[in-house]
Motif scaffolding. Structure first.
Motif, short mmCIF file in Angstrom:
data_model
loop_
_atom_site.label_atom_id
_atom_site.label_comp_id
_atom_site.label_asym_id
_atom_site.label_seq_id
_atom_site.Cartn_x
_atom_site.Cartn_y
_atom_site.Cartn_z
N GLU A 106 16.84 -4.32 9.25
CA GLU A 106 15.57 -4.10 8.56
C GLU A 106 15.59 -4.75 7.19
O GLU A 106 14.62 -5.35 6.74
CB GLU A 106 15.29 -2.60 8.44
CG GLU A 106 14.26 -2.13 9.43
CD GLU A 106 14.25 -0.63 9.57
OE1 GLU A 106 14.26 0.05 8.53
OE2 GLU A 106 14.24 -0.15 10.73
N THR A 110 13.32 -9.03 5.23
CA THR A 110 12.72 -9.55 4.00
C THR A 110 13.02 -11.02 3.80
O THR A 110 12.20 -11.78 3.32
CB THR A 110 13.29 -8.78 2.80
OG1 THR A 110 13.44 -7.44 3.18
CG2 THR A 110 12.40 -8.91 1.62
N LYS C 260 8.04 -4.62 0.90
CA LYS C 260 7.58 -3.72 1.97
C LYS C 260 6.07 -3.81 2.15
O LYS C 260 5.56 -3.93 3.24
CB LYS C 260 7.95 -2.29 1.62
CG LYS C 260 9.29 -1.93 2.20
CD LYS C 260 9.51 -0.44 2.22
CE LYS C 260 10.99 -0.16 2.36
NZ LYS C 260 11.44 0.86 1.42
N ARG C 264 3.27 -5.58 5.18
CA ARG C 264 2.09 -4.89 5.67
C ARG C 264 0.83 -5.70 5.41
O ARG C 264 -0.02 -5.86 6.26
CB ARG C 264 1.99 -3.53 4.99
CG ARG C 264 1.26 -2.59 5.88
CD ARG C 264 1.25 -1.18 5.39
NE ARG C 264 -0.01 -0.61 5.83
CZ ARG C 264 -0.58 0.42 5.25
NH1 ARG C 264 -0.02 0.97 4.20
NH2 ARG C 264 -1.71 0.87 5.71
#
Lengths: 296, 446, 273
Positions: A106, A110, C260, C264
């Motif tokens: 996870e 990025t 993050k 999205r």
């Protein structure tokens, strides 16, 4: 309920009105101007051509007879097909790979953002370095292995490939992220049920995952397809449309007509065609996402 | 506090300068342009590199700041063309590029300079506008005789060989004909890891001497008759010959080379011969980064069956009509093009292609143009006189040349990359050029 | 169990390897910006070298710096304006039922996706007369074409996903629709607002085409300045790499900070549910 629907309605209109008004001024007006310009022979060296509507169809007649333009459609088609196809494939594979429950993976996600958030012009510079034989580590490595590579961006057989590789690198993370987001909505029960029925990885993917992702895949592909029509920085920096016109896509040709030769009228006509294609593809997206007239 | 007063004063001075109805005599005043910033651009050239070294002196003397940012040749032309077409004020001075001179001056995008030149408050008598070589000025003057620019370069195409020693070692001389050029390339190919030939991607300039050498031309009879003549057997032959030079004897990736990159390839000794304007070739002998100073030799541009047609052109500084500060711009141009500045650039820096008669006739200039014992000034002046005599360069200053030039570039690229044979590629260039000229409303022969 | 752990480790190693391959082109530019000219041309390429900041120093002393300020100002202003205009509109679109919603959505999407040249030509022609060529104001307005539609598109999907029960509770307590929006909905939409604002900033900062055509000197943005520089300094790869790195630096930092939300934001709007 004490609230009146009329009050709601008024509030919503007050919210929406400024947005729409500004949007109309910044997008609709220019589009009309573009349409009008496409009906004139506008050429800035001859100021009198500005509002000359005496032969409104002239540019569109040229359009039909312009071999280089038709060639550019073909280049566009090849570029779009290859980049979108490869981005979907790579995006899907990487999404499957990264869709495991692991903190480590996870965190790694990025990193995949990097190619797509970089300024496109920097992406072009990165690849310019890799494609320049004098300094490219790739050229060096291949030559050291006894397999010297020709300069890709000046070679007619490879120039488009060079653009495709760079474009896929830049944008496959986008399709990957979309598919990943889709995968995370895949109900675990469906997977478990299929497993119990004895489905292997391949059948699971083929019969459960792919059908579930159909909508996401379609939308991701359409987004990339429309974006591929805009391809500019890579071509501008790497090949300038060459060698010859091997990498000259329609958007680039239109740019040359308008801003190198000052045939703004003719370029507008080409651009009108491009915008029409965008409208059609966007309409398909709107349908696919289900944002048409609501029936809730 | 002191700083504040000074700034206020400067601001006041600038304001006053702009408000006074009859401008005070600029000459003789200390810092007449204090606080003024002017912007200018040109395509990248060694002349500008040298000029910029003297710029601080000018800025100190006049108090103005000159923001002079040259760009690569095609980029500059495109951006300048765009800006000029809006008659905008982003730049106060610009270079009038030879191939655009007809288009830009013809469209009225540059301001005539005669008034400024003749105003003794702006220009001293000894500045002497008549000192500029008339051949170099011809593209900067319109039909009525108004002057729009002053030439900083008279380009004259020569051949420069950075590694002439390799040619001698092969028992040959610098080539004088296209056939000999091929032979030299063949004999020196791959020696010492040096590519025999190099060129930049502006084929519409580099290739034309080959076209004419084989007896072809770009237009039927410019500027009167602009019917393109790109589909002739001569054109096909010349294109085939030149494309072969590029691919067989040029370094890998050559087709994307800019002017500067081609020069760097020669400077570093990675490529040997180039046929270009002297401005790009003299750095081989003079540039501090040159590794070929001792082995460079020059020769006239080789000729073909129809004769020798080395390209010649000129570029000059002018003031766009939309420029905000024309007086300051003129102060800069007249300084940059003054006898003194040009003399220093030629003698101290070794710049070669000046356009002032008084400098060309100076023995010191001749001396500075002697490289490795070779009198290059003589070669240079010979080319300039060739171009002036028969007017074979007229094709270049017609307003539609940029578009036609693009068709030529693409055709040569197609041939060099073997996408098309020479005949087909040139035929296609002809068709495209005709279509384009029709779009521009040019009358052509049926 | 042990075997699974092994498999896992192997998989992780494979993924790390892949990530390195993917990132290699980008890392190559980074290391090049720290090499001396001689090291750049050295073959075989040196992987270990003494880094230098020389290239950064030299380009920072040129007009390049001004283009940076321009980019920052234009990107921030256009983002702020687009948010201010777009967020209420997006809310209305999400909550109300308009008969024209379908065509509205299409219009917004097309504005966002249209090739830049479609707007560049008319803007270029109009700006000549409006005196907006080569001005930051001119760029801010042009960037609204894609940023305003982006805001509406994204925020609408965020609002769609937000539960209505809270606003409804506020209404029952006597709040007006406007108060409900400002006091309840907006504070709850923080992540969505952040993601949208950052995407707007990215798109404005990254734009090349509009700035190429609509600016010259005064308002030139960083991406155009880098390209100019590249055309000028043909073989000065160290400086080109340093320039490229400087242009991408703010983008990278921003993306990392809000990674993050960014994921999205990038995928929202294409997925419903």
């Amino acid at each position: 309920m004490a609230r009146s629907a009329a009050l709601d309605r008024r509030f919503h209109w007050w919210c929406l009105a400024p947005t729409l008004a500004v949007l109309a001024v910044v997008t609709l007006l220019p589009t009309l101007y573009l349409l009008a310009t496409s009906l004139t022979p506008l050429n800035l060296t001859q100021p009198r051509t500005a509002w000359d509507f005496s032969q409104p169809g002239r540019n569109y007649t040229f359009l039909a007879a312009d071999g280089r333009l038709h060639g550019s459609f073909w280049v566009q088609l090849k570029l779009s097909a290859w980049t979108v196809g490869l981005q979907m494939l790579l995006g899907f594979l990487f999404a499957l790979l990264l869709n495991l429950r692991s903190r480590f993976l996870e965190a790694l996600r990025t990193v995949f953002l990097i190619p797509m958030v970089l300024p496109p012009i920097v992406v072009a510079i990165i690849w310019k370095v890799l494609y320049t034989p004098d300094i490219s580590p790739v050229h060096w490595a291949l030559a050291a292995l006894g397999w010297p590579m020709p300069a890709l961006i000046t070679h007619p057989a490879y120039a488009l490939l060079a653009i495709i590789v760079a474009d896929v690198w830049e944008w496959f993370p986008f399709t990957m992220l979309m598919i990943l987001a889709g995968l995370q909505m895949l109900p675990q029960e469906m997977v478990d049920a299929a497993r119990i029925d004895g489905a292997g990885a391949w059948r699971l993917t083929r019969h459960i995952v792919l059908p579930f992702l159909r909508g996401v895949l379609l939308v991701a592909a359409l987004f990339r397809l429309i974006d591929s029509i805009k391809a500019f920085p890579l071509i501008f920096i790497l090949t300038d449309g060459g060698p010859g016109t091997v990498t000259e896509v329609t958007n680039y040709y239109s740019y040359i007509q308008a801003f190198n030769f000052s045939y703004l009228g003719y370029s507008s006509a080409i651009t009108v065609v491009l915008v029409s294609a965008t409208v059609v593809l966007s309409a398909i997206i709107v349908r696919a996402v289900g944002w048409g007239p609501r029936s809730e | 506090m002191a700083d504040l007063t000074r700034r206020t004063f400067l601001k006041g001075a600038a304001l006053a300068g702009g408000l006074v109805v009859r401008p005070p005599a600029v000459l003789g005043q200390a810092k007449p342009f204090a606080g003024v910033t002017i912007r200018g651009s040109s395509f990248q050239h060694v002349f500008h590199t040298y000029l910029k070294e003297y710029l601080p002196e000018f800025e100190a003397k006049t108090g103005m700041t000159v923001d002079f940012a040259p760009q690569a040749f095609p980029v500059y032309n495109q951006r300048a063309d765009l800006e000029l077409s809006t008659q905008g004020s982003a730049w106060d001075f610009l270079n009038i590029t030879f191939i655009y001179s007809g288009r830009w001056i013809g469209a009225g995008w540059f301001a005539p300079l005669d008034e400024l030149v003749n105003d003794r408050n702006q220009t001293p008598r000894e500045w002497d506008a008549a000192d500029f070589v008339s051949g170099a000025q011809s593209s900067l003057v319109d039909a009525r005789g108004a002057t729009y620019g002053f030439a900083w370069e008279a380009g004259a195409m020569l051949m420069g060989a950075g590694r002439a020693d390799l040619i001698e070692k092969a028992g040959l001389k610098l080539p004088e004909t296209f056939d000999q050029l091929l032979k030299v390339c063949e004999a020196t190919n791959g020696k010492d890891g040096v590519a025999p030939f190099v060129a930049d991607k502006l084929h519409h300039w580099n290739w034309i001497p080959y076209l004419m050498g084989y007896g072809g031309r770009v237009f039927k009879d410019p500027p009167g008759n602009l019917t393109p003549t790109l589909d002739t057997p001569e054109a096909a032959r010349a294109a085939e010959y030149y494309a072969n030079l590029l691919v067989t004897y040029g370094p890998s990736g050559l087709l994307s080379y800019t002017d500067d990159q081609a020069m760097r390839a020669q400077l570093s000794g990675r490529a040997n011969m180039r046929t270009q304007a002297l401005g790009w070739l003299s750095p081989l002998a003079k540039h501090e980064e040159s590794k070929v100073k001792s082995t460079v030799r020059y020769a006239l541009m080789p000729g073909g069956p129809a004769g020798q047609f080395p390209g010649s052109n000129s570029h000059g500084f002018g003031i766009p009509v939309g420029a905000k500060n024309k007086r300051a711009a003129w102060a800069f141009i007249s300084w940059a093009m003054s006898k003194e500045t040009l003399r220093r650039i030629t003698i101290e820096k070794g710049y070669t292609t000046v356009c002032r008669r008084s400098i060309i006739d100076d023995p010191a200039y001749r001396k500075s143009m002697t490289f490795n014992g070779q009198d290059v000034a003589e070669l240079y002046l010979k080319v300039l006189s060739l171009g002036g005599k028969s007017g074979y360069m007229k094709y270049r200053t017609v307003p539609v040349f940029p578009q036609v030039g693009d068709k030529i570039n693409k055709a040569i690229e197609r041939i060099a990359t073997k996408q098309q044979g020479a005949r087909d590629a040139m035929k296609q260039a002809q068709v495209e050029a005709i279509e384009d000229l029709k779009k521009a409303g040019v009358k052509l022969d049926a | 169990m042990n075997r699974r752990a092994w498999e896992r480790r192997l998989l992780h190693a494979a993924v790390v390897g892949l990530v390195l391959v993917i990132l290699a082109p980008f890392l190559w530019l980074l290391q090049m910006s720290l090499k001396t000219q001689a090291d750049i041309f050295a073959f075989p390429p040196k992987l270990v070298f003494v880094p230098t900041l020389e290239h950064y120093r030299t380009i920072w002393d040129t007009a390049f710096r001004r283009s940076f300020t321009n980019s920052a100002i234009v990107a921030v202003l256009s983002t702020a304006l687009a948010m201010l205009l777009g967020v209420p509109g997006a809310y209305a679109l999400s909550r109300a039922r308009f008969r024209a919603a379908g065509s509205l959505t299409l219009w917004i999407l097309v504005s966002r996706m249209a090739p830049p040249i479609a707007f560049t030509i008319p803007y270029f022609l109009a700006y000549r007369h409006l005196g907006l060529l080569d001005t930051r104001t001119g760029l801010v307005i042009v960037y609204l074409t894609f940023n305003l539609s982006l805001v509406v598109w994204l925020m609408r999907s965020f609002f769609d996903a937000a539960p209505r029960s809270l606003e409804e509770a506020a209404w029952i307590d006597g709040a007006s629709p406007g108060q409900g929006f400002v006091r309840i909905v907006l504070p709850l939409s923080g992540p969505g607002l952040a993601a949208t604002a950052i995407l707007c900033f990215l798109y404005a900062w990254n734009d090349f085409f509009f700035a190429l055509i609509l600016t010259r000197t005064e308002a030139m943005t960083a991406p155009v300045a880098v390209v100019n520089f590249m055309n000028y300094e043909g073989w000065e790869w160290g400086k080109i790499a340093a320039g490229g790195t400087l242009v991408m630096l703010p983008v990278l930092v921003f993306s990392f900070v809000v990674r993050k939300f960014l994921v999205r934001g990038l995928t929202a709007g294409a997925l419903r549910g």
